[in-house]
Design an enzyme around this catalytic site. Structure first.
Site, PDB file in Angstrom:
ATOM      1  N   THR A  14       0.863  -1.180   0.000  1.00 25.59           N
ATOM      2  CA  THR A  14       0.000   0.000   0.000  1.00 25.59           C
ATOM      3  C   THR A  14       0.900   1.231   0.000  1.00 25.59           C
ATOM      4  O   THR A  14       2.046   1.159   0.433  1.00 25.59           O
ATOM      5  CB  THR A  14      -0.852  -0.063   1.278  1.00 25.59           C
ATOM      6  OG1 THR A  14      -1.795  -1.108   1.098  1.00 25.59           O
ATOM      7  CG2 THR A  14      -1.572   1.228   1.586  1.00 25.59           C
ATOM      8  N   ARG A  65     -14.924  -6.102  -0.093  1.00 24.54           N
ATOM      9  CA  ARG A  65     -14.171  -5.927   1.158  1.00 24.54           C
ATOM     10  C   ARG A  65     -13.495  -4.557   1.135  1.00 24.54           C
ATOM     11  O   ARG A  65     -12.816  -4.191   0.170  1.00 24.54           O
ATOM     12  CB  ARG A  65     -13.118  -7.028   1.292  1.00 24.54           C
ATOM     13  CG  ARG A  65     -12.241  -6.929   2.566  1.00 24.54           C
ATOM     14  CD  ARG A  65     -10.961  -6.155   2.348  1.00 24.54           C
ATOM     15  NE  ARG A  65     -10.043  -6.231   3.484  1.00 24.54           N
ATOM     16  CZ  ARG A  65      -8.940  -5.509   3.588  1.00 24.54           C
ATOM     17  NH1 ARG A  65      -8.622  -4.645   2.650  1.00 24.54           N
ATOM     18  NH2 ARG A  65      -8.162  -5.629   4.630  1.00 24.54           N
ATOM     19  N   VAL A  66     -13.705  -3.780   2.182  1.00 26.47           N
ATOM     20  CA  VAL A  66     -13.058  -2.477   2.298  1.00 26.47           C
ATOM     21  C   VAL A  66     -12.168  -2.518   3.526  1.00 26.47           C
ATOM     22  O   VAL A  66     -12.621  -2.902   4.607  1.00 26.47           O
ATOM     23  CB  VAL A  66     -14.112  -1.349   2.411  1.00 26.47           C
ATOM     24  CG1 VAL A  66     -13.439  -0.017   2.674  1.00 26.47           C
ATOM     25  CG2 VAL A  66     -14.948  -1.276   1.141  1.00 26.47           C
ATOM     26  N   GLY A  67     -10.917  -2.154   3.358  1.00 33.14           N
ATOM     27  CA  GLY A  67      -9.978  -2.182   4.473  1.00 33.14           C
ATOM     28  C   GLY A  67      -9.943  -0.849   5.200  1.00 33.14           C
ATOM     29  O   GLY A  67     -10.892  -0.061   5.168  1.00 33.14           O
ATOM     30  N   ASP A  68      -8.827  -0.603   5.843  1.00 32.85           N
ATOM     31  CA  ASP A  68      -8.660   0.616   6.634  1.00 32.85           C
ATOM     32  C   ASP A  68      -8.389   1.849   5.764  1.00 32.85           C
ATOM     33  O   ASP A  68      -8.715   2.981   6.151  1.00 32.85           O
ATOM     34  CB  ASP A  68      -7.481   0.458   7.596  1.00 32.85           C
ATOM     35  CG  ASP A  68      -6.197   0.144   6.833  1.00 32.85           C
ATOM     36  OD1 ASP A  68      -6.151  -0.912   6.169  1.00 32.85           O
ATOM     37  OD2 ASP A  68      -5.258   0.968   6.869  1.00 32.85           O
ATOM     38  N   GLY A 100      -0.679  -1.945   6.473  1.00 27.79           N
ATOM     39  CA  GLY A 100      -0.626  -3.197   7.225  1.00 27.79           C
ATOM     40  C   GLY A 100      -1.951  -3.926   7.139  1.00 27.79           C
ATOM     41  O   GLY A 100      -2.785  -3.625   6.267  1.00 27.79           O
ATOM     42  N   GLY A 144      -5.482  -4.640   7.431  1.00 26.94           N
ATOM     43  CA  GLY A 144      -6.511  -3.611   7.533  1.00 26.94           C
ATOM     44  C   GLY A 144      -7.522  -3.779   8.657  1.00 26.94           C
ATOM     45  O   GLY A 144      -7.921  -2.787   9.281  1.00 26.94           O
TER      46      GLY A 144
END
Ligand code: ASP
Length: 303
Positions: free
Chosen positions: A173, A201-204, A225, A227
């Protein structure tokens, strides 16, 4: 105020054979952003430019070169935040956008919203004139091969990609934080998420306070890192609050990461800048790629 910036290109088990590409990539990002700061442009312009340069670099898991999800699509997440006024813009699970960070900035400046997800983000892009790209423009052969290999595995654990060094792998990232001549702070983060993620899926990364945060009264942070743990402790906001309490950027990052480790067993990395323009970083993965152009134009980078 002396302008300064620090960027990252992902915190994970970066193997030796990918070190040079990561260092080159983060240096190009930091130089692109700092060049604008030197010419008097804003911290927002600088973090957007730095992240866009790294999105275009297929070394990283952002923009071109991003991971494929479980069904072979490229879904991207990005955000940008202005420490002056706490304005933010983000896109999540968006497809066919070459530079999601630029679309995130358009969300911040050309809508009253903070976050737009999925096909709605593409409709917004069309409305504001951000062109769509083809899936092939984002896809690199390496990621198609990775997708096929994961599909053959019986078991795939996301955590493993962050805490073990795997030769022949490339990904990370990207994120940037900056301070400009006026003393305004900004932060941005962009990612393809994690390999083989379920669609949607949505991470941080596009979530304010998790993937990035910027507040002129405390500091600016970009995270990377695993998420889901990052989301649960709002890692970037936690680190900003610690700078607000008077900790140096490096100590605030270390402390925030240790909170995440202790509370939710998370791993990752952070870059930060406080309101005095001091840069700092920390990670609890084997490695993190970072580069910094500090006060006085002093350049540093590392993995
Ligand atoms: N934090 C990102 C995510 O979980 C991945 C990364 O930083 O490498 O979506």
């Amino acid at each position: 105020m002396e302008p300064a910036m620090i960027v990252h290109g992902g915190a994970w088990g970066i193997p030796d054979d990918a070190v040079d590409a990561h260092l080159r990539g983060v240096s190009s990002g930091a130089e692109a952003g700092h060049g604008l700061l030197r010419r008097g442009q804003s911290a927002l312009d600088a973090v957007e430019a730095a992240v866009a340069v790294m999105e275009d670099d297929p070394t990283f898991d952002a923009g071109r070169g991003a991971f494929l999800n479980k069904i072979g699509q490229v879904e991207l997440d990005a955000m940008i935040m202005d420490g002056n006024g706490l304005r933010a813009g983000a896109v999540a699970a968006v497809r066919n956008i070459r530079n999601p960070v630029r679309l995130a900035r358009a969300v911040m400046e050309r809508s009253r919203l903070v976050l737009i997800a999925g096909p709605g983000a593409n409709l917004f892009a069309r409305a504001v004139g951000v062109p769509a790209c083809r899936t092939q423009d984002l896809l690199v052969g390496r990621e198609l091969a990775r997708w096929r290999a994961i599909r053959k595995k019986k078991r795939f654990r996301v955590r493993e990609i962050f805490d073990t060094i795997q030769a022949g792998q490339r990904r990370g990232t990207v994120g940037a934080v900056a301070i400009d001549r006026r003393g305004d702070l900004a932060a941005a983060t962009s990612t393809g998420g994690v390999p083989h993620k379920p669609p949607g899926r949505v991470g941080d990364s596009p979530i304010v306070g998790a993937g990035a945060y910027a507040d002129n009264e405390t500091g600016a942070v970009s995270a990377t890192g695993w998420g889901e743990p990052i989301l649960r402790v709002l890692l970037s906001k936690t680190a900003c609050d610690l700078m607000g309490d008077g900790l140096s950027p490096g100590t605030a990052c270390r402390r925030a990461l240790s909170v995440m480790r202790r509370r939710v067993d998370g791993i990752g990395g952070l870059v930060a800048m406080d309101r005095r323009g001091r840069p700092g970083f920390s990670f609890n993965t084997p490695r993190m790629a970072w580069a910094c152009v500090g006060p006085g134009g002093k350049r540093r980078k590392g993995i």
